[in-house]
Enzyme design. Structure first.
Site, PDB file in Angstrom:
ATOM      1  N   GLU A  52       0.604  -0.977  -0.014  1.00 30.92           N
ATOM      2  CA  GLU A  52      -0.084  -0.085   0.119  1.00 30.92           C
ATOM      3  C   GLU A  52       0.668   1.536   0.267  1.00 30.92           C
ATOM      4  OE1 GLU A  52       0.050  -2.234   1.845  1.00 30.92           O
ATOM      5  OE2 GLU A  52      -1.751  -2.583   2.678  1.00 30.92           O
ATOM      6  N   CYS A  75      -2.537  -3.444   7.170  1.00 27.38           N
ATOM      7  CA  CYS A  75      -1.894  -3.808   8.365  1.00 27.38           C
ATOM      8  C   CYS A  75      -2.282  -3.032   9.130  1.00 27.38           C
ATOM      9  CB  CYS A  75      -0.778  -4.468   8.598  1.00 27.38           C
ATOM     10  SG  CYS A  75       0.539  -2.759   8.661  1.00 27.38           S
ATOM     11  N   CYS A  84      -0.509   0.638   7.836  1.00 23.53           N
ATOM     12  CA  CYS A  84      -0.721   0.981   6.673  1.00 23.53           C
ATOM     13  C   CYS A  84      -2.287   1.708   6.555  1.00 23.53           C
ATOM     14  CB  CYS A  84      -0.895   0.171   5.824  1.00 23.53           C
ATOM     15  SG  CYS A  84       0.656  -1.006   4.790  1.00 23.53           S
ATOM     16  N   ALA A 154       9.184 -37.882  -7.027  1.00 24.46           N
ATOM     17  CA  ALA A 154       9.007 -38.415  -8.935  1.00 24.46           C
ATOM     18  C   ALA A 154       9.064 -39.510  -8.558  1.00 24.46           C
ATOM     19  CB  ALA A 154       9.623 -37.794  -9.325  1.00 24.46           C
ATOM     20  N   SER A 168      17.791 -43.866  -9.453  1.00 19.19           N
ATOM     21  CA  SER A 168      16.545 -43.160  -9.609  1.00 19.19           C
ATOM     22  C   SER A 168      17.045 -42.511 -11.432  1.00 19.19           C
ATOM     23  CB  SER A 168      16.507 -42.504  -8.673  1.00 19.19           C
ATOM     24  OG  SER A 168      17.060 -41.859  -7.548  1.00 19.19           O
ATOM     25  N   ARG A 184      11.998 -25.176  -5.167  1.00 17.67           N
ATOM     26  CA  ARG A 184      12.764 -25.184  -4.076  1.00 17.67           C
ATOM     27  C   ARG A 184      13.329 -23.679  -3.555  1.00 17.67           C
ATOM     28  NH1 ARG A 184      17.604 -29.313  -6.203  1.00 17.67           N
ATOM     29  NH2 ARG A 184      16.181 -31.529  -5.356  1.00 17.67           N
ATOM     30  N   ASP A 200      21.837 -40.496  -2.715  1.00 15.22           N
ATOM     31  CA  ASP A 200      22.096 -39.884  -4.453  1.00 15.22           C
ATOM     32  C   ASP A 200      22.817 -38.753  -3.797  1.00 15.22           C
ATOM     33  OD1 ASP A 200      19.283 -41.117  -4.714  1.00 15.22           O
ATOM     34  OD2 ASP A 200      17.871 -39.227  -4.617  1.00 15.22           O
ATOM     35  N   GLY A 291      12.966 -39.636   1.813  1.00 12.37           N
ATOM     36  CA  GLY A 291      13.621 -41.065   0.993  1.00 12.37           C
ATOM     37  C   GLY A 291      11.874 -41.090   1.222  1.00 12.37           C
ATOM     38  N   VAL A 294      10.788 -41.395   4.949  1.00 14.48           N
ATOM     39  CA  VAL A 294      10.364 -39.567   6.033  1.00 14.48           C
ATOM     40  C   VAL A 294       8.962 -39.618   5.345  1.00 14.48           C
ATOM     41  CG1 VAL A 294      10.985 -37.123   5.046  1.00 14.48           C
ATOM     42  CG2 VAL A 294      13.108 -38.958   5.619  1.00 14.48           C
TER      43      VAL A 294
END
Ligand SMILES: Nc1c(/N=C/[C@H](O)[C@H](O)[C@H](O)COP(=O)(O)O)[nH]c(=O)[nH]c1=O
Ligand SMILES: Nc1c(N[C@@H]2O[C@H](COP(=O)(O)O)[C@@H](O)[C@H]2O)[nH]c(=O)[nH]c1=O
Ligand SMILES: [Zn+2]
Length: 360
Positions: A52, A75, A84, A154, A168, A184, A200, A291, A294
């Site tokens: 704003e 706010c 604001c 994936a 993989s 990411r 990996d 993986g 998890v």
């Protein structure tokens, strides 16, 4: 009604700053007078002026008697910047159109009330759904003080994320993997288990050519088995935190020397507590990328807020291939974790399905 057109523009503005404003929300603001665009702006970075303020500064004197469109309730508190709502009143805005109210306990309705008490006509709820989608991370974080968790994997058509030998590379094609790097880039943290590191040796960085930033790498490693020569330890491409239940003191000292933060949770080793600690450390959005065990632990803890699955048109057919989720198994279909599909998109050769867990 032109209200939607101007609010659409405000959303377009807000979205340009995605990945820049954490822990603040994405906000766009537009000032219009007699149908003429006289000011606009977006919140670009926490601690900097709100949307704003940018829009009203651009409008200058013309703001008197104008209409302000803003994607989030203005706010009304002093955070790192002044409220604001006071500025909107001071500049003589006549009408304010808001998409979503701000659930921040410091705001939540007080901003609108301050404007109404000053005689300003306030209309809330225009494109409200867009407002909630745009700031689902902020809304979750400001109310729970834990990160919004997006789980991504994936898999092949038959649900495998690797062969039994651990291969993989690659399941999904270039375009789908590129899409992952966009996720990411906008996340504060990326989390994997130590087995993914061992198998990996991923870098877990965002490798877009024009990337705004790359996430903090968080490794769940119960007994501190992480190899000291792992990329996430040696590449210095991004910060790395290792969270363990217990672990050898010498190894902790070694990791500390390498600039790695080690958090030891002892008997507080559980997903809800891990999320609480990450929230306290300013992680508002967490990208969980493997993986299989998890994934199972986050689903079991009902800690997943959004699930993104990339399916590759491939079949491994190996019952010993690594399945996408291993643990907390359902022995009856009625016991399966279930989700509501939000979108299905073809990306290159692959398909991307975004869904949210069905609660209750
Ligand atoms: N194997 C695949 C994935 N694999 C994801 C793994 O968890 C791990 O992130 C990879 O090793 C990527 O490493 P780095 O961080 O880019 O160096 N993810 C995907 O989207 N497609 C795949 O084919
Ligand atoms: N970014 C944003 C708002 N963000 C609101 O203000 C809080 C941050 O305040 P501060 O620390 O001063 O930046 C944030 O938690 C959220 O409730 N509000 C707005 O009116 N417009 C904006 O553009
Ligand atoms: Zn503000």
């Amino acid at each position: 009604m032109n209200d939607e057109k101007w609010m659409e523009f405000a959303f377009q503005l807000a979205k340009q700053a995605i990945g820049q404003t954490s822990p603040n929300p994405l906000v766009g603001a537009v000032v219009v007078k007699d149908g003429e665009l006289i000011g606009f702006g977006a919140h670009l970075k926490a601690g900097e002026p709100h949307a704003e303020v940018h829009a009203l500064n651009m409008a200058g004197e013309k703001a008197k008697g104008a209409t302000l469109y803003v994607t989030l309730e203005p706010c009304s508190h002093f955070g790192k910047t002044p409220p604001c709502s006071e500025l909107i009143i001071k500049r003589g805005i006549k009408r304010v159109v808001v998409a979503a109210l701000d659930p921040n306990p410091l705001v939540s309705g007080r901003g609108v009330k301050a404007l109404q008490d000053a005689g300003i006509d306030v209309e809330a709820g225009i494109l409200q759904k867009n407002g909630h989608e745009l700031n689902k991370v902020f809304f979750h974080y400001i109310q729970t003080n834990t990160p919004f968790v997006t789980l991504k994997y994936a898999a092949t058509f038959d649900g495998k994320i690797a062969t039994k030998t651990g291969d993989s590379k690659w399941i999904t094609g270039e375009e789908a993997r590129q899409d992952v790097h966009r996720y990411r880039e906008i996340h504060d943290g990326i989390l994997v288990g130590v087995n993914t590191i061992i198998k990996d040796n991923p870098s877990l960085t965002c490798r877009l050519p024009d990337r705004k930033r790359t996430p903090i790498r968080i490794i769940l490693d119960t007994h501190l088995r992480i190899p000291l020569d792992a990329n996430v330890i040696t590449d210095k491409e991004a910060e790395t935190w290792v969270i363990c239940q217990d672990g050898d003191l010498n190894k902790k000292a070694e990791l500390k020397k390498l600039g790695i933060e080690v958090l030891t949770l002892h008997d507080q080793w559980n997903i809800p507590n891990i999320l609480k600690i990450l929230g306290e450390r300013g992680i508002t959005s967490l990208f969980v990328e493997g993986g299989a065990r998890v994934h199972a632990s986050f689903l079991k803890a009902e800690a997943v807020n959004e699930l993104i699955v990339y399916f590759a048109p491939k079949i491994l057919g190996d019952p010993e291939g690594i399945s996408a989720v291993m643990g907390d198994e359902a022995l009856k279909m009625s016991m399966a974790h279930s989700f509501e599909i939000q979108s299905v998109t073809k990306i290159g050769e692959d398909v991307k399905i975004v869904s949210v867990p069905k609660r209750g």
